[in-house]
Design an enzyme around this catalytic site. Structure first.
Site, mmCIF file in Angstrom:
data_model
loop_
_atom_site.group_PDB
_atom_site.id
_atom_site.type_symbol
_atom_site.label_atom_id
_atom_site.label_comp_id
_atom_site.label_asym_id
_atom_site.label_seq_id
_atom_site.Cartn_x
_atom_site.Cartn_y
_atom_site.Cartn_z
ATOM 1 N N LEU A 26 0.831 -1.338 -0.037
ATOM 2 C CA LEU A 26 -0.089 -0.022 -0.031
ATOM 3 C C LEU A 26 0.785 1.235 0.003
ATOM 4 C CD1 LEU A 26 -2.846 -0.717 2.600
ATOM 5 C CD2 LEU A 26 -3.107 -0.293 0.139
ATOM 6 N N ASP A 27 0.607 2.250 -0.753
ATOM 7 C CA ASP A 27 1.252 3.436 -0.800
ATOM 8 C C ASP A 27 1.156 4.250 0.430
ATOM 9 O OD1 ASP A 27 1.672 3.376 -3.439
ATOM 10 O OD2 ASP A 27 0.319 4.457 -4.260
ATOM 11 N N PRO A 28 1.942 5.103 0.835
ATOM 12 C CA PRO A 28 2.027 6.054 2.288
ATOM 13 C C PRO A 28 0.688 6.505 2.254
ATOM 14 C CG PRO A 28 4.234 6.079 1.210
ATOM 15 C CD PRO A 28 3.212 5.485 0.040
ATOM 16 N N ARG A 51 -4.369 4.708 -8.582
ATOM 17 C CA ARG A 51 -4.273 5.859 -8.986
ATOM 18 C C ARG A 51 -4.037 6.181 -10.426
ATOM 19 N NH1 ARG A 51 1.760 6.287 -8.248
ATOM 20 N NH2 ARG A 51 2.362 4.403 -6.938
#
Length: 305
Positions: A42-44, A178
Site C-alpha cells: 500500500l502507498d504511504p 491511482r
C-alpha cells in the site's frame, strides 16, 4: 509463549504516512521477531487492510498478494500530478468539467480485462531499478504493460460543483488505483488525481477485522498476541480439506507422495490444490498429481512450518 513460536496472519489497519515496509519494521520491534512479511503493498497515502504474516505464515504472503483487493478511492477532476495522487507536483490543469452521469458512464467502461502501464512513482523494477528512484531523478523510462482485471468500478458519489467524487473498486493483483483514476480523467477529456485511498478488503480479509499498532502492543504486553493471529489455512478456504492417516502424515513429512488410501476426501482432479490436515492440525497446501505408474497421489505444494 515465546515470540519465536508466533505463527499466523495479523490483519493490520495501515495508518496514513506509513509504507507497508514501515508497518513490518514496527511490528518486528513490537513482536520481537524478524520473521514477518506483508501481503500486498500500500502507498504511504493509503490506509486500510494490510495482511501481515508472522513466523511460518510468511511463506503464504505471496498467495495473499495475488488475491483481489477492494478499495474506496477519492478523486478530483481538473488537474494532474507526477505521482497521479495529491502527494505529487501539479503538472497540468484543465477547465473541462464533467457531470455525474458522464463520470459514471466513463467508469463503467473500465470493467473487465485490460492492460495497465504502471506509474513512474511505483516500486516496479525496470532493468533492476525501482521506477520511483528514477522518477525522483527526473527520469522517465518505458514501462512494460501488465495484465489487470477490474471487477468493480462504481461511482458512489460525485460533487459536480467541486468536481470531486468517490469510487468503489475491486481489482486484481498489481493494479494501481491511482492510474485508473488518472485514466478516468483522460477518458473524460480532462485530468484526474487521487486524493485518498482506503483498502477495505484484501482477499478474504476485511478492514473491519484489522488491528491498530496500539492493539497489538497491548496484546503483546498481556501475552495474548497469538489470539490476534489468524490461522494460515483460512487463506485457502476455497480449496477442499484432506485428512491424512498417520501413515500419510509420516510420508508427507519426508516429502514422499501420499496415496489415496492415506488421504481421506482426496480430490480426483489432476492439479487440484487442497488443505492438508493431520489430527485436525493444518500441515500444508497439497496438490493432486498423476503418478508415474498411473492413478493419483498427493504431493507437497507449499509447507507453512
Amino acid at each position: 509463549m515465546q515470540q519465536s513460536e508466533l505463527c499466523g496472519i495479523l490483519l493490520m489497519n495501515k495508518p496514513q504516512g506509513f509504507t507497508s515496509h514501515d508497518v513490518v519494521a514496527k511490528l518486528r520491534g513490537i513482536l520481537h521477531t524478524r520473521r514477518i512479511g506483508h501481503g500486498g503493498t500500500l502507498d504511504p497515502l493509503a490506509t486500510g487492510a494490510l495482511p501481515v504474516f508472522v513466523g511460518g505464515a510468511t511463506k503464504a504472503a505471496d498467495f495473499a498478494a495475488a488475491q483481489d483487493k477492494e478499495y474506496v478511492a477519492g478523486f478530483t477532476l481538473g488537474y494532474e500530478t507526477d505521482t497521479q495522487d495529491v502527494t505529487g507536483e501539479v503538472l497540468r490543469r484543465s477547465g473541462q468539467t464533467a457531470t455525474r452521469d458522464e463520470v459514471t458512464q466513463a467508469a463503467a467502461r473500465f470493467l473487465g480485462a485490460q492492460q495497465q502501464v504502471p506509474p513512474m512513482y511505483s516500486a516496479v523494477k525496470v532493468n533492476g531499478q525501482k521506477l520511483y528512484n528514477l522518477a525522483r531523478k527526473g527520469k522517465e523510462v518505458e514501462r512494460p504493460t501488465r495484465d489487470i482485471f477490474v471487477r468493480e468500478m462504481t461511482v458512489t458519489d460525485f460533487d459536480e460543483a467541486a468536481q470531486q467524487g468517490t469510487l468503489r473498486l475491486t481489482v486484481s493483483k498489481g493494479t494501481y488505483v491511482r492510474t485508473l483514476v488518472n485514466d478516468l480523467g483522460v477518458s473524460l477529456g480532462t485530468f484526474a488525481t487521487m486524493h485518498s485511498l482506503v483498502r477495505t478488503r484484501a482477499g478474504a480479509y476485511s478492514l473491519d477485522d484489522c488491528h491498530t499498532f496500539d492493539e497489538v502492543e497491548q496484546a503483546m504486553q498481556d501475552g495474548m498476541v497469538q489470539d490476534l493471529l489468524l490461522p494460515v489455512d483460512g487463506l485457502f478456504a476455497e480449496h477442499p480439506a484432506v485428512a491424512l492417516t498417520d501413515e500419510g502424515a509420516e510420508r508427507i513429512a519426508r516429502g514422499a507422495v501420499v496415496f489415496p488410501r492415506q488421504a481421506a476426501e482426496l480430490p480426483e482432479t489432476e492439479g487440484a490444490l487442497c488443505r492438508v490436515y493431520h489430527n485436525d492440525r493444518f500441515l500444508m497446501l497439497g496438490q493432486v498429481r498423476t503418478l508415474d505408474k498411473g492413478g493419483l497421489g498427493l504431493f507437497v505444494y507449499k509447507n507453512f512450518r
